[in-house]
Structure formats: structure tokens, C-alpha cells
Scaffold this active site. Structure first.
Site, PDB file in Angstrom:
ATOM      1  N   HIS A   1      -8.405  -4.817   0.105  1.00  0.00           N
ATOM      2  CA  HIS A   1      -7.155  -4.082   0.284  1.00  0.00           C
ATOM      3  C   HIS A   1      -6.290  -4.647   1.408  1.00  0.00           C
ATOM      4  O   HIS A   1      -5.064  -4.605   1.316  1.00  0.00           O
ATOM      5  CB  HIS A   1      -7.445  -2.610   0.560  1.00  0.00           C
ATOM      6  CG  HIS A   1      -6.228  -1.743   0.493  1.00  0.00           C
ATOM      7  ND1 HIS A   1      -5.568  -1.478  -0.691  1.00  0.00           N
ATOM      8  CD2 HIS A   1      -5.520  -1.112   1.464  1.00  0.00           C
ATOM      9  CE1 HIS A   1      -4.521  -0.707  -0.446  1.00  0.00           C
ATOM     10  NE2 HIS A   1      -4.462  -0.469   0.848  1.00  0.00           N
TER      11      HIS A   1
ATOM     12  N   ASP B   1     -10.461  -4.450  -4.547  1.00  0.00           N
ATOM     13  CA  ASP B   1      -9.844  -3.507  -3.609  1.00  0.00           C
ATOM     14  C   ASP B   1     -10.709  -2.251  -3.517  1.00  0.00           C
ATOM     15  O   ASP B   1     -10.887  -1.530  -4.505  1.00  0.00           O
ATOM     16  CB  ASP B   1      -8.441  -3.142  -4.095  1.00  0.00           C
ATOM     17  CG  ASP B   1      -7.609  -2.427  -3.040  1.00  0.00           C
ATOM     18  OD1 ASP B   1      -8.177  -1.575  -2.334  1.00  0.00           O
ATOM     19  OD2 ASP B   1      -6.396  -2.702  -2.947  1.00  0.00           O
TER      20      ASP B   1
ATOM     21  N   SER C   1       0.828  -1.202   0.000  1.00  0.00           N
ATOM     22  CA  SER C   1       0.000   0.000   0.000  1.00  0.00           C
ATOM     23  C   SER C   1       0.867   1.259   0.000  1.00  0.00           C
ATOM     24  O   SER C   1       1.686   1.455  -0.887  1.00  0.00           O
ATOM     25  CB  SER C   1      -0.948  -0.055   1.202  1.00  0.00           C
ATOM     26  OG  SER C   1      -1.894   0.975   1.158  1.00  0.00           O
TER      27      SER C   1
END
Length: 293
Positions: A240, A211, A146
Site C-alpha cells: 500500500h 496491498d 489512498s
């Protein structure tokens, strides 16, 4: 301009757990201790000085048969106290050393989080791997989850003989998470869309098709822009923060690690970055990214 960029970053990109989920202390003999970790877990604590003037907590998880070391940059809204079980799993299943760390202002690391500080942080960790553990570039794989894809690609774009890169639920840039812009603005942060073009080693991209935070298109585009593309893992139905719970996750990572054994590297490397080179329930609870508009 730099201050304005940091202000934008602080407004919508950084959410360290408050209060931190752990603390560290020193024993009488000077050893750093992470409460809850037993000595037989074979982990070493480090407190590193960054170019930004902060003290960075870094944990080296040693595997006795490791060929490679994974330098793991975690996502947002999490710190090391929430993630050590994941590192134990990665070390065991992949047979790698794992170096994990907290960004400035996260966990027991001092300072305030900013884009620039994350770059200083990962540079300090990399230099520690080189000087304290003797880890060479060709034995190093950078892993960015991320927001962690930002410091990961910052470092990867500067290392010529890096073994590989893993981008997990990665972002094209900070602004692009919020708005589907086509141009890169000067005040944007973590401009991964530009830096990926300078990465010369194999790149594995892992992204969930569902996601809800960082659209799947971010991962696809990063993979398309990679010079050395490795077979991506598109986790069908994955979100996610839950990709580690899918069986294909660890299988594909193991396949990637095995493939990296066969990569030959011949480009000369620099020895150190200087100040001028700039499967568990625990996993399911990991808050890896938050953005506030």
C-alpha cells in the site's frame, strides 16, 4: 445526517501525525517559510482560506519547463513534512509543477479533519492554482493517493476539461475498505465508486497486487468504471505504501504524462469553483493510510 457522517469519518478514517512533522512561520517581509527547504528548491508556500473556515497549507513546486501541473492529494497518517522529497522527485522526473497541500487538521493546516473539509480544502487549492498561478483545467492533472482519492474524485467529477486523473492505491469508499459491502450506505464516506462515473477525462489507476490495506479489487473496479480508461499499472507484489520504490512506477507515470500531451480538449470550462460548487528512503517511511475499526 451530515453530522453523523462526519462522526463516522472521524472515527475510522483520519489519523494525522501527532505531533505534526513540521511547522511554518512568517519572515519579517511576510513570506511563509517551511523549515528545512532552501530557497533554491523553487517552491512557494501558500496559506489558503477554505470554505470550512480553516487555513490550508499548500506548496507549489515549480518546474521551469512544465507543461502540466500535478495537484497531489496525499494519503492518511502523513503530512507534507514527510513527503517533500517525493514531490521533488516527481517534479524532476515528470517535468511538471506539483501543488501539494495538507488537509484540515494535518500538518500546519488548521481545523479538524473530516470528509467535507477535505472537499473544501481541495477546492481552495484549485482556486489558488487558477487565480494565483494561472493554471487552466486543461493543464491540470489530479493525483489522489489512498484516502486522497476522495477529494481528488470529488473535484474531478466537477471539472469538465480536466487533463487527467491518477488514482494511486485508491479506495472504492470508506466502508468498503473494512467490509466487502455491495451497496453504498448513506453514512459511508468518500463514495468514489459513484463519483468515478462522472469523471470525463483519462484515468490512470496504480495499485499493488499485494496491498494489505486496500485490496487490489478497489483499483480494478475503479478502472472498470472509468469512462476514459488509461492503461493501468498493477504493481506485482506491491503493497500500500511502497509503490514509489518500484521502477515501473515512475516509468508508467512518465508514459501517462507524455500521452496527455496528445489529448485534445474542446468542452468549455468554468473558471473557478465558487462557494456553491461543492524513490528514496523517505518514501518508504511514508505512512499513507490507516484505518481503525
Amino acid at each position: 445526517m451530515g453530522n453523523a457522517t462526519s462522526s463516522v469519518a472521524a472515527k475510522f478514517a483520519f489519523f494525522p501525525p501527532n505531533p505534526p512533522t513540521y511547522d511554518i512561520y512568517r519572515e519579517e517581509d511576510g513570506r511563509l517559510v517551511f523549515p528545512g527547504l532552501m530557497a533554491d528548491m523553487n517552491v512557494e508556500m501558500n496559506l489558503l482560506d477554505s470554505k470550512g473556515g480553516n487555513k490550508i497549507v499548500a506548496m507549489f513546486w515549480r518546474h521551469p519547463l512544465a507543461r502540466f501541473t500535478l495537484l497531489y492529494s496525499h494519503g492518511n497518517a502523513a503530512d507534507l513534512g514527510q513527503m517533500h522529497e517525493l514531490f521533488i522527485e516527481l517534479r524532476a522526473h515528470l517535468r511538471v509543477n506539483v501543488m501539494s497541500y495538507d488537509y484540515s487538521g494535518y500538518g500546519a493546516s488548521t481545523g479538524k479533519p473530516s470528509e467535507l473539509n477535505t472537499y473544501y480544502d481541495i477546492e481552495a487549492v484549485y482556486n489558488c492554482l487558477r487565480s494565483e498561478y494561472g493554471i487552466k483545467q486543461e493543464d491540470l492533472i489530479l493525483y489522489g493517493q489512498s484516502v486522497g482519492s476522495g477529494p481528488t474524485l470529488h473535484l474531478a467529477s466537477r471539472l469538465r476539461t480536466l487533463r487527467g486523473v491518477v488514482l494511486h492505491s485508491a479506495i472504492l469508499s470508506g466502508i468498503r475498505v473494512l467490509y466487502p459491502v455491495k451497496l453504498t450506505f448513506w453514512f459511508d464516506i468518500f463514495k468514489n465508486i459513484d463519483k468515478i462515473r462522472n469523471v470525463s477525462c483519462p484515468v490512470l489507476v496504480i495499485h499493488g497486487t499485494n496491498d494489505e490495506i486496500v485490496d487490489w479489487s478497489h483499483g480494478r473496479r475503479l478502472w472498470e468504471l472509468s469512462k476514459e480508461k488509461y492503461e493501468p499499472l498493477w504493481v506485482k507484489g506491491g503493497g500500500h505504501c511502497n509503490l514509489e520504490t518500484y521502477p515501473d512506477y515512475i516509468k508508467h507515470l512518465r508514459k501517462f504524462i507524455n500521452a496527455m500531451e496528445k489529448v485534445s480538449l474542446t468542452i468549455p470550462q468554468t473558471t473557478q469553483l465558487t462557494s456553491n460548487t461543492s524513490f528514496t528512503e523517505q518514501v518508504r517511511r511514508n505512512k499513507c493510510l490507516r484505518f481503525g475499526k
